[in-house]
Design a protein around this motif. Sequence first.
Motif, PDB file in Angstrom:
ATOM      1  N   ALA A   1       8.257  22.963   6.834  1.00 32.35           N
ATOM      2  CA  ALA A   1       8.088  24.283   6.229  1.00 32.35           C
ATOM      3  C   ALA A   1       6.965  24.264   5.199  1.00 32.35           C
ATOM      4  O   ALA A   1       6.098  25.151   5.175  1.00 32.35           O
ATOM      5  CB  ALA A   1       9.399  24.712   5.577  1.00 32.35           C
ATOM      6  N   VAL A   2       6.972  23.262   4.346  1.00 34.59           N
ATOM      7  CA  VAL A   2       5.966  23.171   3.286  1.00 34.59           C
ATOM      8  C   VAL A   2       4.571  23.049   3.881  1.00 34.59           C
ATOM      9  O   VAL A   2       3.636  23.757   3.474  1.00 34.59           O
ATOM     10  CB  VAL A   2       6.266  21.971   2.363  1.00 34.59           C
ATOM     11  CG1 VAL A   2       5.137  21.774   1.350  1.00 34.59           C
ATOM     12  CG2 VAL A   2       7.592  22.169   1.638  1.00 34.59           C
TER      13      VAL A   2
ATOM     14  N   THR B   1       5.711  34.529   2.226  1.00 34.91           N
ATOM     15  CA  THR B   1       5.909  35.768   2.977  1.00 34.91           C
ATOM     16  C   THR B   1       4.850  35.960   4.053  1.00 34.91           C
ATOM     17  O   THR B   1       5.174  36.252   5.210  1.00 34.91           O
ATOM     18  CB  THR B   1       5.902  36.993   2.040  1.00 34.91           C
ATOM     19  OG1 THR B   1       4.620  37.138   1.415  1.00 34.91           O
ATOM     20  CG2 THR B   1       6.981  36.889   0.983  1.00 34.91           C
ATOM     21  N   VAL B   2       3.584  35.799   3.687  1.00 34.41           N
ATOM     22  CA  VAL B   2       2.534  36.080   4.665  1.00 34.41           C
ATOM     23  C   VAL B   2       2.333  34.935   5.645  1.00 34.41           C
ATOM     24  O   VAL B   2       1.968  35.157   6.805  1.00 34.41           O
ATOM     25  CB  VAL B   2       1.206  36.436   3.967  1.00 34.41           C
ATOM     26  CG1 VAL B   2       1.323  37.786   3.280  1.00 34.41           C
ATOM     27  CG2 VAL B   2       0.782  35.374   2.970  1.00 34.41           C
ATOM     28  N   ALA B   3       2.584  33.695   5.204  1.00 35.17           N
ATOM     29  CA  ALA B   3       2.422  32.558   6.116  1.00 35.17           C
ATOM     30  C   ALA B   3       3.461  32.610   7.226  1.00 35.17           C
ATOM     31  O   ALA B   3       3.120  32.546   8.425  1.00 35.17           O
ATOM     32  CB  ALA B   3       2.522  31.246   5.350  1.00 35.17           C
ATOM     33  N   LEU B   4       4.745  32.727   6.854  1.00 36.97           N
ATOM     34  CA  LEU B   4       5.786  32.733   7.881  1.00 36.97           C
ATOM     35  C   LEU B   4       5.834  34.061   8.626  1.00 36.97           C
ATOM     36  O   LEU B   4       6.167  34.101   9.808  1.00 36.97           O
ATOM     37  CB  LEU B   4       7.148  32.419   7.266  1.00 36.97           C
ATOM     38  CG  LEU B   4       8.304  32.262   8.258  1.00 36.97           C
ATOM     39  CD1 LEU B   4       8.007  31.184   9.300  1.00 36.97           C
ATOM     40  CD2 LEU B   4       9.604  31.946   7.534  1.00 36.97           C
TER      41      LEU B   4
ATOM     42  N   ALA C   1      -1.588  27.070   6.090  1.00 36.67           N
ATOM     43  CA  ALA C   1      -1.969  28.421   6.515  1.00 36.67           C
ATOM     44  C   ALA C   1      -2.592  29.250   5.405  1.00 36.67           C
ATOM     45  O   ALA C   1      -3.354  30.192   5.672  1.00 36.67           O
ATOM     46  CB  ALA C   1      -0.732  29.143   7.057  1.00 36.67           C
ATOM     47  N   MET C   2      -2.289  28.936   4.145  1.00 38.39           N
ATOM     48  CA  MET C   2      -2.590  29.872   3.076  1.00 38.39           C
ATOM     49  C   MET C   2      -4.068  30.170   2.834  1.00 38.39           C
ATOM     50  O   MET C   2      -4.405  31.330   2.526  1.00 38.39           O
ATOM     51  CB  MET C   2      -1.911  29.422   1.787  1.00 38.39           C
ATOM     52  CG  MET C   2      -0.446  29.832   1.737  1.00 38.39           C
ATOM     53  SD  MET C   2      -0.154  31.533   2.285  1.00 38.39           S
ATOM     54  CE  MET C   2      -1.127  32.454   1.087  1.00 38.39           C
TER      55      MET C   2
ATOM     56  N   ASN D   1      -0.482  31.390  -4.127  1.00 40.68           N
ATOM     57  CA  ASN D   1      -1.145  30.088  -4.057  1.00 40.68           C
ATOM     58  C   ASN D   1      -1.884  29.860  -2.744  1.00 40.68           C
ATOM     59  O   ASN D   1      -1.378  30.192  -1.667  1.00 40.68           O
ATOM     60  CB  ASN D   1      -0.108  28.973  -4.205  1.00 40.68           C
ATOM     61  CG  ASN D   1       0.507  28.927  -5.575  1.00 40.68           C
ATOM     62  OD1 ASN D   1      -0.079  29.411  -6.548  1.00 40.68           O
ATOM     63  ND2 ASN D   1       1.700  28.359  -5.675  1.00 40.68           N
ATOM     64  N   ALA D   2      -3.039  29.247  -2.871  1.00 46.35           N
ATOM     65  CA  ALA D   2      -3.789  28.758  -1.712  1.00 46.35           C
ATOM     66  C   ALA D   2      -4.815  27.754  -2.220  1.00 46.35           C
ATOM     67  O   ALA D   2      -5.483  27.999  -3.233  1.00 46.35           O
ATOM     68  CB  ALA D   2      -4.490  29.890  -0.968  1.00 46.35           C
TER      69      ALA D   2
END
Length: 599
Positions: A101-102, A412-415, A108-109, A70-71
Motif C-alpha cells: 500500500a505504501v 485518496t487520489v492514488a488509490l 504514484a504521487m 505529499n509527493a
Amino acid sequence: MTTITPVETDASEGERGDYEEVTVPVLVIGAGAAGARAAIALADHGIESLVIGKRDHGDAHTVWAAGGINAALGSLDPEDDWAIHAADTIDEGHHLNDPTAVETVTRAMPDRIRELDEWGTEFARTPDGEIDQRYFGAQSFRRTCFVGDRTGEAMLDTLVGRAQELEIPYRENVMVTKLLSDGDRVYGAAGYDMEDGQAILFRASHVVLAAGGFSALWSRHSSREDENTGDGPALALEAGANLLDVEFVQFHPTGMVADDEWDDDWNGRLVTEAVRGEGGRLYNANGDRFMERYSPDQMELDARDVVARAIQAEVDAGRGTDNGGVYLDISHRDRSFLQERLPRMYERFQSLGVDLAAEPVEIAPTAHYTMGGVDVDFRTGETNVDRLYAVGETTAGVHGANRLGGNSLAETVALGKIVGDHVATEYAPRRVDRLPERVRATAEREFDRLAALAAADGDEDPRALIEELGELLWEYAGIRRDGPSLADGRAALADLRERARHVGVVGDRTGRPFEFAVDLGFMLTLADAVLGAAARRTESRGAHYRTDYPEVDSDWRRNVLVSLDGDDLRLSTRTPGTPSERVQRALDEGYELDYHHLE
C-alpha cells in the motif's frame, strides 16, 4: 455533475412499489476526493458510475484537509524520492503499514500531483515556477505541496470540475444504510433520499466505498458532527468485509479550544499542521517551550502522536491552561507571511477576535483521523467481498499505527485512480446482473427497518446518545488507555447499546433526529470494534498508547483484523509484509528532518 435518471423497478423483479430503484454499472458511495478520483478514472475508460453523497454537491470532508499533500517532487530538496517518502511513511506507521500500500501510493504521487496541477489546482510556486513544498511533521524533506492552507478544498474543487467536464452523474443528500451482499459478493446498496425520505435500492455491478472514517466518535474531534461517523467501515463489516487497525486513532495535537465568546462548534476544529510547519511553537501555561523536553531534535515537528502525548503530559502535570490545553504561537512570523502562507487560519482567527500575528491561540489534542478501516488489496482496492472496493479514509493499510501528515490527501487520489482503472478491466459483460430474490428481500427488510426506526417513539434521544458515546470513548479509549479502562468502556458501551434500542425519533426521515438514529448504529459498531482491538493490543505503538503496556513489543508487530461472526465481532491477527529492497535501503539510511532549518 449531472443527476442520473433512475431506472425504475421492473414488475417482474419485485412486487413492492414503495421504493425507487436505480441501476448503474458502478456505484460510488462518498463524494470526496477519493470517490471523485475513482469516478474520473472510470469515466476515462468509458464506464458509467453514479457518485452519491450525504451532503450537498462539493460539501465533503476533503475540504478540511488544509495543510497539504505529499509527493516526492524534489522541488526544494532534489535528493528526496518516492522510496524515502515510503520509508518516512513506514517509520511513522511504526512498521505496521502494508508495504504494498505504501509503495503504491508513494510511487504514484508525483504523477497525481502533476495531474492535479494540469487540471487547474493552483499549487503554491517557488520563485522559478516549480510547485512549492513545505515541511510537515516527521518528514525527512520538504515534500508537502500546498495551496495556502486550503489544499483539500482546492483539490476537491479541481476534481469536481474535472468530473463535471466528463459529465459524471452525481446524486446528493442520499444516505446508504446497508450494502446488498450475500457475504461473498456485493450487488448494490439500500438507503434513502434525505430530502424527501424516499427509500432507494441501488443495483450495481460494482460498489466503491469512499465514505470516510470514524473520528467523530470521540467527543472532541476535528470533523463536523455529520461527517466521519463510521458509515463506510460499518457498512463493509456488515457486508462481510474485514476491518484492520481500528485501534489506531490519530489525535491531532492542535485542535481549537472553545472560548467563552465562541460557539461550541469550534471546539476541536483543526488548527492545521501547516502552522507548525511554518514555524509555530508550543508553550505551556508557564510560558515554557515544552517540546524541548520531549523532542529536542524535531521539536514541534515530531510525529503527531509524540506531540499530542507531550501536550497531554503537560496538562496532566498541571502545566496546561484552565481549559485543558496549551498555547500555539506563530506571532514571530511577519503578518504578510501569515496572510500568504496561512490565509484561512489567519482569517478564521481574525473573525473570532484573535490576531495570529500578535498573540498565541489555545489548542488541545483532537480526534482527527482513523488509520484503521476496511482491509483492501492496494493493488486493486478490492475487499474480501467480490466487487466491493474501498478508497480513502474508509480503508486501512497505508498509515499503519500513525499517519504521516500530508498522506491522507495523497492516499485518496492514488488509490482512487487504481480502483477506477481496475474496475474498468473487470466490468464485463457491460450490463448489471439481475438482483437475486434473496438479495432483494434483504433490501426490503432494510426498508422495513428504516420505516420502523422513523416511527420509533422511545424515550432515548439519539443525538444525546451520540454525545454520551463520544464522552465514553474519550474517557476509556482516548490518548492514554489501559486494560481496566477498556473493559469498563466495553461494559458502558453494552449499556449504551441497550438504551439505543429505545430511541425516539421526532419527525420523519427528512429530519436530523432520524439521521442521528442511523448514524448511532454505525457508531456503536465501530466503537465496539475499537474497544475490542485496543484491548487485544497489549503494547504501545504509534497512536495506541497503553499506560499498562508503555513499550513497543516486537512480538506485536501484527495487525488486528476484525470480522463479523454472526452478530459478534471476531478478532484475529496477521503479520505485515516486507518492504522492497529499495525502500528497505531508505529505511536503513535513517533519513530525518533537521528541524533547525526553520530557526
